[in-house]
Design a protein around this motif. Structure first.
Motif, PDB file in Angstrom:
ATOM      1  N   TRP A 182     -58.094 -25.788 -47.198  1.00 48.57           N
ATOM      2  CA  TRP A 182     -56.885 -26.478 -47.595  1.00 48.57           C
ATOM      3  C   TRP A 182     -56.727 -26.421 -49.108  1.00 48.57           C
ATOM      4  CZ3 TRP A 182     -54.029 -28.642 -43.585  1.00 48.57           C
ATOM      5  CH2 TRP A 182     -54.690 -28.733 -42.356  1.00 48.57           C
ATOM      6  N   ALA A 183     -55.473 -26.334 -49.567  1.00 50.18           N
ATOM      7  CA  ALA A 183     -55.174 -26.295 -50.994  1.00 50.18           C
ATOM      8  C   ALA A 183     -54.455 -27.579 -51.416  1.00 50.18           C
ATOM      9  CB  ALA A 183     -54.304 -25.082 -51.326  1.00 50.18           C
ATOM     10  N   LEU A 184     -54.882 -28.119 -52.548  1.00 45.64           N
ATOM     11  CA  LEU A 184     -54.250 -29.288 -53.137  1.00 45.64           C
ATOM     12  C   LEU A 184     -54.022 -29.029 -54.619  1.00 45.64           C
ATOM     13  CD1 LEU A 184     -56.380 -32.150 -51.547  1.00 45.64           C
ATOM     14  CD2 LEU A 184     -53.905 -31.915 -51.307  1.00 45.64           C
ATOM     15  N   THR A 185     -52.974 -29.588 -55.178  1.00 42.51           N
ATOM     16  CA  THR A 185     -52.721 -29.474 -56.619  1.00 42.51           C
ATOM     17  C   THR A 185     -52.507 -30.864 -57.199  1.00 42.51           C
ATOM     18  OG1 THR A 185     -50.346 -29.179 -56.239  1.00 42.51           O
ATOM     19  CG2 THR A 185     -51.696 -27.173 -56.434  1.00 42.51           C
ATOM     20  N   GLY A 186     -52.769 -30.982 -58.501  1.00 45.65           N
ATOM     21  CA  GLY A 186     -52.563 -32.247 -59.182  1.00 45.65           C
ATOM     22  C   GLY A 186     -52.673 -32.065 -60.682  1.00 45.65           C
TER      23      GLY A 186
END
Length: 407
Positions: A350-354
C-alpha cells in the motif's frame, strides 16, 4: 595487558537481561533454540511450573550474590529433590508421545544451567555497554583463556581485532559454546597504540556447516567451533527480544501514546545505528503507529504499529541516502493521514503520502501474517509534481525501484 573476564561487568545490566525473560517449559534444550533464549528462560525436561520457578528464583539470587556454580548447585539440590525433579526418570516426550528415560536434576546439570545463564546474561549486558561506548572505543578484541583447556578454534580466534560493527561479531560474540570462557575486550585507537595491537586485516574465515535441529527439522548454517544454539550474538538477540515485547505492548496501547513512545525511540542514537547499511542488527524497529480509521481499515490490519526490518533498513540506506533519522519523524504525519491508501500491483502493498516540515513523503507499507504485521518497505521524499501524479493516476505513478521492482 589487563586481565579480561566475561563477568567483569556490574551485575545490574546482566540481571535486567535475565529478569526480562519469559518462563517457558521445554522437554529438550533444542525445542527453544538459539536466539530465542534471549526471550525465554527454560530448562530442558522441566515442564512443571514449580520446578522452573524454583530454578529461576535460585539462579536470580545466585547471580545477584555472585555465587559459584558449585554453591548454586549445592543450595538448590534439596529443593529439587523435594519437588521430585531429580535423577534419571521416565518422562513422556510431547514431540512424539513416547516414554523416554531422561536425566532430570543432577549436580552437573545445575552447574551447566547456572554457568550458561550467567555467562549469556553478562555477555548481553556487556554488549549494551559496548554499544554505548563504541564511538570512543570502536574496536573489539577476541580473548580466549589460553590454559590448555580451550577449544582449538577459539584459540585460533584469540587476538582478532575488528570494529564493533563488523558482521563477524553477529556469530562469534562469546560465549560460543557450553562452558565457553572466551570474552571480548573493547579498545580505543589509543589502546591499540599503547598495547602494540593492529586491527586484523580481515575477519577469520567463516567455515559453515549445515546443522539440522532434530527437534524442529530446521537447518541452519553453523560456523565451525561454535556449538549448536550458540551461533548468534546474545546482545543483538536481547535487543531483538526487547523490541518484540515493546511492539506487542505498543499494539495494545492507546495509539497517540504509542506514537509518542515510537517517536522518542526514533530520536535515539540506537535508531541512527539501526539505519546504517550493514549495521549489526537483528529484528525489527517500530517506526510508526497507524491511527485508527481509514488507512488501517483499508489495509485490513489487526495491528497499528509499523515495523522497519533489517533488510528494508539496508535497502533504505542504499537507495535513499538522503533520508536520515530525523526524516522518520515525518513518517508519523504520513501515518496520521486520512487519505485512502493506494493498493499496489503487488499483493499486500500500500502507498501513503503525507507532508512534514515542508517535505512531501511517500511511504510503502506491506502487510503480513494476515494483517497481524505491518512493515515499512520504502520511505522517501517526493516533489509536488509526483504527488499530483500519484493523486491523479494512483499506483501507476509510483516509480518502480531497482530492477523494475516496485518499492
Amino acid at each position: 595487558m589487563a586481565k579480561v573476564s566475561p563477568l567483569s561487568l556490574p551485575p545490574d545490566q546482566a540481571l535486567r537481561f535475565f529478569r526480562d525473560k519469559i518462563t517457558e517449559g521445554s522437554f529438550d534444550h533444542r525445542d527453544i533454540f538459539g536466539g530465542l533464549h534471549a526471550t525465554y528462560f527454560t530448562v530442558a525436561k522441566a515442564m512443571e511450573l514449580d520446578v522452573l520457578e524454583a530454578i529461576r528464583t535460585a539462579t536470580d539470587a545466585a547471580m545477584a550474590e555472585g555465587q559459584t556454580k558449585e554453591r548454586f548447585a549445592a543450595d538448590l539440590t534439596p529443593t529439587l529433590q523435594k519437588l521430585g525433579w531429580w535423577g534419571a526418570q521416565v518422562r513422556v516426550d510431547p514431540l512424539d508421545g513416547q516414554e523416554k528415560l531422561v536425566q532430570l536434576g543432577s549436580a552437573r546439570r545445575l552447574a551447566t544451567i547456572y554457568d550458561t545463564n550467567l555467562r549469556t546474561a553478562y555477555s548481553a549486558g556487556r554488549w549494551e555497554r559496548i554499544q554505548s561506548r563504541k564511538d570512543s572505543r570502536p574496536w573489539l578484541r577476541y580473548v580466549c583463556v589460553l590454559d590448555g583447556r580451550e577449544r582449538p578454534q577459539h584459540r585460533a580466534w584469540h587476538g582478532t581485532v575488528l570494529r564493533v560493527d563488523d558482521p563477524w561479531w553477529r556469530t562469534h560474540y562469546p560465549p560460543c559454546g557450553w562452558f565457553c570462557r572466551c570474552s571480548v575486550q573493547q579498545l580505543s585507537d589509543d589502546d591499540l597504540t599503547r598495547l602494540g595491537l593492529e586491527p586484523s586485516a580481515r575477519a577469520p574465515d567463516l567455515k559453515n556447516q549445515p546443522w539440522t535441529n532434530p527437534r524442529t527439522g530446521a537447518t541452519v548454517q553453523l560456523p565451525d567451533g561454535i556449538d549448536p544454539g550458540f551461533g548468534h550474538n546474545v546482545g543483538l538477540a536481547a535487543d531483538q527480544a526487547a523490541r518484540v515485547r515493546l511492539i506487542e505492548k505498543l499494539d495494545a496501547t492507546d495509539p497517540p501514546l504509542a506514537a509518542g513512545v515510537v517517536g522518542d525511540g526514533m530520536k535515539s542514537v540506537a535508531f541512527v545505528d539501526f539505519l546504517r547499511e550493514g549495521a549489526n542488527r537483528l529484528g525489527d524497529w517500530p517506526v510508526g503507529v497507524l491511527a485508527p480509521g481509514l488507512a488501517a481499515d483499508a489495509m485490513a490490519l489487526k495491528v497499528r504499529v509499523v515495523r522497519l526490518s533489517r533488510d528494508s533498513a539496508d535497502k533504505q540506506a542504499r537507495n535513499h541516502k538522503d533520508i536520515g533519522a530525523a526524516d522518520y519523524q515525518g513518517l508519523a504525519a504520513v501515518l496520521r493521514s486520512d487519505k485512502t491508501p493506494l493498493p499496489a500491483n503487488k499483493p499486500r502493498h500500500w502507498a501513503l503520502t503525507g507532508e512534514h516540515n515542508g517535505k512531501i513523503y511517500k511511504t510503502i507499507i506491506k502487510t503480513a501474517r494476515f494483517g497481524r504485521e505491518a512493515f515499512l518497505q520504502s520511505f522517501h521524499v517526493i516533489d509536488a509534481a509526483e504527488l499530483a501524479r500519484i493523486e491523479l493516476r494512483g499506483w501507476a505513478a509510483v516509480d518502480p525501484g531497482p530492477e523494475g521492482m516496485v518499492m
